[in-house]
Motif scaffolding. Structure first.
Motif, PDB file in Angstrom:
ATOM      1  N   ASP A 178       0.837  -1.188   0.000  1.00 26.34           N
ATOM      2  CA  ASP A 178       0.000   0.000   0.000  1.00 26.34           C
ATOM      3  C   ASP A 178       0.881   1.250   0.000  1.00 26.34           C
ATOM      4  O   ASP A 178       2.116   1.165   0.038  1.00 26.34           O
ATOM      5  CB  ASP A 178      -0.918  -0.019   1.212  1.00 26.34           C
ATOM      6  N   ASN A 179       0.251   2.425   0.007  1.00 29.54           N
ATOM      7  CA  ASN A 179       1.028   3.668  -0.081  1.00 29.54           C
ATOM      8  C   ASN A 179       1.897   3.929   1.147  1.00 29.54           C
ATOM      9  O   ASN A 179       2.807   4.742   1.092  1.00 29.54           O
ATOM     10  CB  ASN A 179       0.101   4.860  -0.332  1.00 29.54           C
ATOM     11  N   ASP A 180       1.619   3.244   2.264  1.00 34.13           N
ATOM     12  CA  ASP A 180       2.492   3.350   3.438  1.00 34.13           C
ATOM     13  C   ASP A 180       3.449   2.167   3.537  1.00 34.13           C
ATOM     14  O   ASP A 180       4.021   1.921   4.590  1.00 34.13           O
ATOM     15  CB  ASP A 180       1.663   3.477   4.712  1.00 34.13           C
ATOM     16  N   LEU A 181       3.602   1.427   2.409  1.00 33.14           N
ATOM     17  CA  LEU A 181       4.535   0.311   2.248  1.00 33.14           C
ATOM     18  C   LEU A 181       4.137  -0.934   3.032  1.00 33.14           C
ATOM     19  O   LEU A 181       4.913  -1.894   3.106  1.00 33.14           O
ATOM     20  CB  LEU A 181       5.965   0.729   2.626  1.00 33.14           C
ATOM     21  N   ALA A 182       2.927  -0.960   3.618  1.00 37.81           N
ATOM     22  CA  ALA A 182       2.453  -2.156   4.306  1.00 37.81           C
ATOM     23  C   ALA A 182       2.039  -3.207   3.285  1.00 37.81           C
ATOM     24  O   ALA A 182       1.411  -2.892   2.266  1.00 37.81           O
ATOM     25  CB  ALA A 182       1.278  -1.807   5.211  1.00 37.81           C
ATOM     26  N   ASP A 183       2.374  -4.466   3.547  1.00 37.54           N
ATOM     27  CA  ASP A 183       2.043  -5.555   2.639  1.00 37.54           C
ATOM     28  C   ASP A 183       0.550  -5.858   2.709  1.00 37.54           C
ATOM     29  O   ASP A 183      -0.019  -6.013   3.785  1.00 37.54           O
ATOM     30  CB  ASP A 183       2.850  -6.801   3.016  1.00 37.54           C
ATOM     31  N   LEU A 184      -0.101  -5.958   1.543  1.00 39.72           N
ATOM     32  CA  LEU A 184      -1.540  -6.184   1.480  1.00 39.72           C
ATOM     33  C   LEU A 184      -1.917  -7.584   1.025  1.00 39.72           C
ATOM     34  O   LEU A 184      -3.101  -7.891   0.901  1.00 39.72           O
ATOM     35  CB  LEU A 184      -2.186  -5.177   0.516  1.00 39.72           C
ATOM     36  N   SER A 185      -0.949  -8.448   0.764  1.00 37.62           N
ATOM     37  CA  SER A 185      -1.213  -9.733   0.116  1.00 37.62           C
ATOM     38  C   SER A 185      -2.186 -10.583   0.937  1.00 37.62           C
ATOM     39  O   SER A 185      -1.958 -10.843   2.120  1.00 37.62           O
ATOM     40  CB  SER A 185       0.096 -10.491  -0.086  1.00 37.62           C
ATOM     41  N   GLN A 186      -3.274 -11.006   0.296  1.00 36.03           N
ATOM     42  CA  GLN A 186      -4.295 -11.843   0.939  1.00 36.03           C
ATOM     43  C   GLN A 186      -5.246 -12.386  -0.111  1.00 36.03           C
ATOM     44  O   GLN A 186      -5.394 -11.815  -1.198  1.00 36.03           O
ATOM     45  CB  GLN A 186      -5.070 -11.039   1.978  1.00 36.03           C
ATOM     46  N   ASP A 187      -5.898 -13.504   0.211  1.00 35.31           N
ATOM     47  CA  ASP A 187      -6.869 -14.163  -0.680  1.00 35.31           C
ATOM     48  C   ASP A 187      -8.133 -14.466   0.111  1.00 35.31           C
ATOM     49  O   ASP A 187      -8.067 -14.911   1.266  1.00 35.31           O
ATOM     50  CB  ASP A 187      -6.312 -15.467  -1.257  1.00 35.31           C
ATOM     51  N   HIS A 188      -9.305 -14.224  -0.520  1.00 33.35           N
ATOM     52  CA  HIS A 188     -10.585 -14.496   0.137  1.00 33.35           C
ATOM     53  C   HIS A 188     -11.541 -15.137  -0.858  1.00 33.35           C
ATOM     54  O   HIS A 188     -11.542 -14.799  -2.050  1.00 33.35           O
ATOM     55  CB  HIS A 188     -11.210 -13.200   0.658  1.00 33.35           C
ATOM     56  N   THR A 203     -15.344  -4.504   1.909  1.00 33.32           N
ATOM     57  CA  THR A 203     -14.784  -3.803   0.764  1.00 33.32           C
ATOM     58  C   THR A 203     -13.262  -3.957   0.753  1.00 33.32           C
ATOM     59  O   THR A 203     -12.655  -4.460   1.713  1.00 33.32           O
ATOM     60  CB  THR A 203     -15.121  -2.311   0.810  1.00 33.32           C
ATOM     61  N   ARG A 204     -12.655  -3.490  -0.306  1.00 34.12           N
ATOM     62  CA  ARG A 204     -11.197  -3.538  -0.409  1.00 34.12           C
ATOM     63  C   ARG A 204     -10.535  -2.797   0.752  1.00 34.12           C
ATOM     64  O   ARG A 204      -9.584  -3.293   1.361  1.00 34.12           O
ATOM     65  CB  ARG A 204     -10.752  -2.921  -1.743  1.00 34.12           C
ATOM     66  N   SER A 205     -11.051  -1.613   1.073  1.00 32.25           N
ATOM     67  CA  SER A 205     -10.471  -0.837   2.164  1.00 32.25           C
ATOM     68  C   SER A 205     -10.616  -1.550   3.500  1.00 32.25           C
ATOM     69  O   SER A 205      -9.700  -1.534   4.333  1.00 32.25           O
ATOM     70  CB  SER A 205     -11.121   0.545   2.231  1.00 32.25           C
ATOM     71  N   ASP A 206     -11.770  -2.205   3.733  1.00 31.93           N
ATOM     72  CA  ASP A 206     -11.949  -2.955   4.981  1.00 31.93           C
ATOM     73  C   ASP A 206     -10.904  -4.052   5.104  1.00 31.93           C
ATOM     74  O   ASP A 206     -10.314  -4.263   6.168  1.00 31.93           O
ATOM     75  CB  ASP A 206     -13.346  -3.581   5.032  1.00 31.93           C
ATOM     76  N   LEU A 207     -10.671  -4.771   4.013  1.00 32.22           N
ATOM     77  CA  LEU A 207      -9.748  -5.908   4.035  1.00 32.22           C
ATOM     78  C   LEU A 207      -8.308  -5.454   4.223  1.00 32.22           C
ATOM     79  O   LEU A 207      -7.561  -6.034   5.012  1.00 32.22           O
ATOM     80  CB  LEU A 207      -9.881  -6.704   2.731  1.00 32.22           C
ATOM     81  N   LYS A 208      -7.919  -4.421   3.491  1.00 32.34           N
ATOM     82  CA  LYS A 208      -6.507  -4.021   3.544  1.00 32.34           C
ATOM     83  C   LYS A 208      -6.151  -3.365   4.876  1.00 32.34           C
ATOM     84  O   LYS A 208      -5.072  -3.589   5.426  1.00 32.34           O
ATOM     85  CB  LYS A 208      -6.147  -3.128   2.366  1.00 32.34           C
TER      86      LYS A 208
END
Length: 428
Positions: free
Chosen positions: A135-145, A178-183
Motif C-alpha cells: 500500500d502507499n504506506d509500504l504495508a504488505d496487502l497480500s491476501q486471498d478471500h 470492501t477492499r479498504s476494509d480488508l486491507k
C-alpha cells in the motif's frame, strides 16, 4: 477507468517512500518536500443472462451475472525537492486487487387468488477477492478471500382493492467487506480478520392510496451477524474504518405520506423511528508507552453489555412543500431533521453529533420548445436559514502505559452555511 490525485507533501521522511537519505553538497537530508501522485487504473468486465416466463397466475424470472474487476493502485513521485539519485516518476508502491463475482437467481410471484399473491427469491453468489503488493504506506496487502452466499427471500402480498395493500416478507442477505476494509485490517501484522455480514430482515407494511393522497407504514426488524459498522476512526487516507460486531439489530418503523389538497399545492413527508443496538460489544483502545514516543504496547478491551450502533440516529424526518402558482413554475421548500447520533460504537457521551434541522429552497421554471424539447431553469438556496450543523465526525482515543492522561483527537465535518446555486438543463 484511470485517474489519480496529486498532493504536495511538506517535510516528509525519505523512508516513508522506501528511499535512502539524499546527500547533496556534502549535506545529508533525511526528509524533503515531495509531489506525490496516487494512481488507480481499473478494468471491469461483466456479462449477464436472463429469462422470463409469464402466465395468468405465475411470473418467473431467472438469470445470472459474472463480473471480473482488476484494479491497479500505485504511486509515483513526479518531483522531489532534495534529489540526489531519485529517478523521475519514481514508483514507491504498487498493489493489485482482483475481484470476481458470480451469481445466479430465480425469482417467482404466484397470484393464487384475485387478492393474494406469494413471492420468493433465491440467489446463490460466489465472490473471490485477491490482493497482492504494498500500500502507499509500504504495508504488505497480500491476501486471498473466497465467499459463498445463499440469499433467500419470501413473502405474501394482499391487495383487496385499488386503495389498500399489505405485505409481509422475510429475507436473508450477505455483504462482503470492501477492499479498504480488508486491507486496513491486516496492516502491520494485524491479525483481526474482517468477516462478511449476514442480515435476516423481517418486514410488514401497509399502503393506503386515496384520490388526493397516499400513506405508507412499514415496520422492520433487522437481525445482524458480524455487521460491518464504522468504528468512528479514519484511515490515513480518510476512509472510515470498519469492524465486525458479533450480534446487533435495527428495529424501526418507517412512515411516508403525501397529500395534494389543491391542484397547485402538495405536501410530502416521511418519518423513521428506530432502535439500533449492539449486544455484548467489546471495543478496543490503543495503548502506547508514553505521549512522547508513541510506541504501541497493546490494545485495551472495553466491554458494554448493550451499546448503540455508530452513525445510527433514532429519528429521521423530512418534509417537502411544493407550490405550482403557474404551470411552468414550481416552488419547493424542503426541511430535513436528523436526530443525535454517536460516532463510535461505545456510545461515549462526548462522541455524539447533535441533532440538526436544515432547510432548502428550490425554484424551477420549465420552458417548452418545439419537437418535445425544453429548457429548465433552476435556482436553489441550500441551508436556507443559515444553520450551523455537523453531519459527520471521527474520534481516536489513546491510552498510555506510563499513566499519562488519556488522549483523544476528534474531527468534525462542518457543513456549509447558506449557499446559492443555479442550473440550466436542456432536454431534446
Amino acid at each position: 477507468g484511470y485517474g489519480y490525485y496529486e498532493n504536495y507533501k511538506y517535510d516528509r521522511k525519505f523512508s516513508k517512500y522506501g528511499l535512502p537519505a539524499q546527500i547533496i553538497g556534502g549535506e545529508s537530508y533525511l526528509s524533503s518536500d515531495f509531489i506525490s501522485r496516487q494512481i488507480m487504473d481499473n478494468d471491469f468486465y461483466a456479462a449477464t443472462l436472463s429469462a422470463r416466463y409469464l402466465s395468468e397466475k405465475l411470473t418467473l424470472n431467472m438469470g445470472g451475472m459474472y463480473s471480473d474487476h482488476q484494479g491497479d493502485h500505485y504511486g509515483i513521485l513526479p518531483w522531489v525537492k532534495y534529489n540526489e539519485k531519485v529517478e523521475t516518476d519514481y514508483q514507491w508502491y504498487f498493489n493489485v486487487g482482483k475481484k470476481r463475482d458470480l451469481n445466479y437467481f430465480t425469482k417467482a410471484e404466484w397470484r393464487f387468488s384475485s387478492d393474494w399473491s406469494l413471492f420468493g427469491d433465491l440467489q446463490y453468489r460466489y465472490v473471490s477477492y485477491d490482493m497482492e503488493g504494498a500500500d502507499n504506506d509500504l504495508a504488505d496487502l497480500s491476501q486471498d478471500h473466497q465467499w459463498h452466499f445463499f440469499n433467500p427471500k419470501g413473502g405474501i402480498f394482499f391487495r383487496p382493492d385499488a386503495r389498500n395493500e399489505a405485505w409481509f416478507s422475510v429475507a436473508v442477505s450477505h455483504r462482503e467487506p470492501t477492499r479498504s476494509d480488508l486491507k486496513d485490517a491486516i496492516k502491520y501484522g494485524g491479525t483481526h480478520e474482517v468477516l462478511p455480514e449476514r442480515m435476516t430482515d423481517f418486514e410488514a407494511g401497509y399502503r393506503y392510496i386515496a384520490e388526493k393522497g397516499t400513506f405508507v407504514i412499514n415496520g422492520y426488524l433487522m437481525l445482524y451477524k458480524d455487521q460491518l459498522t464504522a468504528t468512528g476512526k479514519l484511515s490515513n487516507t480518510g476512509y472510515a474504518l470498519m469492524e465486525n460486531v458479533k450480534d446487533s439489530y435495527r428495529l424501526g418503523v418507517e412512515m411516508t405520506g403525501g397529500i395534494k389538497p389543491l391542484s397547485w399545492l402538495s405536501l410530502d413527508a416521511n418519518l423513521t423511528l428506530s432502535r439500533n443496538r449492539i449486544q455484548d460489544y467489546t471495543g478496543w483502545i490503543d495503548q502506547y508507552d508514553n505521549p512522547d514516543d508513541w510506541n504501541m504496547v497493546s490494545q485495551i478491551p472495553v466491554y458494554k453489555k448493550s451499546s448503540t450502533l455508530s452513525f445510527s440516529p433514532d429519528v429521521i424526518a423530512a418534509g417537502i412543500l411544493t407550490v405550482n402558482p403557474v404551470k411552468p413554475l414550481s416552488l419547493a421548500l424542503t426541511a430535513k431533521y436528523v436526530g443525535s447520533q454517536y460516532y463510535d460504537n461505545l456510545a461515549s457521551p462526548e462522541n455524539k453529533i447533535p441533532s440538526y434541522l436544515v432547510s432548502n429552497f428550490q425554484a424551477t421554471y420549465t420552458h417548452k420548445c418545439k419537437n418535445s424539447s425544453s429548457i429548465e431553469f433552476q435556482f436553489l438556496v441550500n441551508n436556507l436559514f443559515n444553520n450551523d450543523y455537523i453531519a459527520n465526525a471521527w474520534a481516536y482515543t489513546a491510552r498510555f502505559a506510563d499513566g499519562s492522561p488519556e488522549n483523544t483527537d476528534r474531527g468534525f465535518f462542518v457543513q456549509a452555511p447558506r449557499n446559492i446555486m443555479s442550473r440550466i438543463t436542456f432536454r431534446f
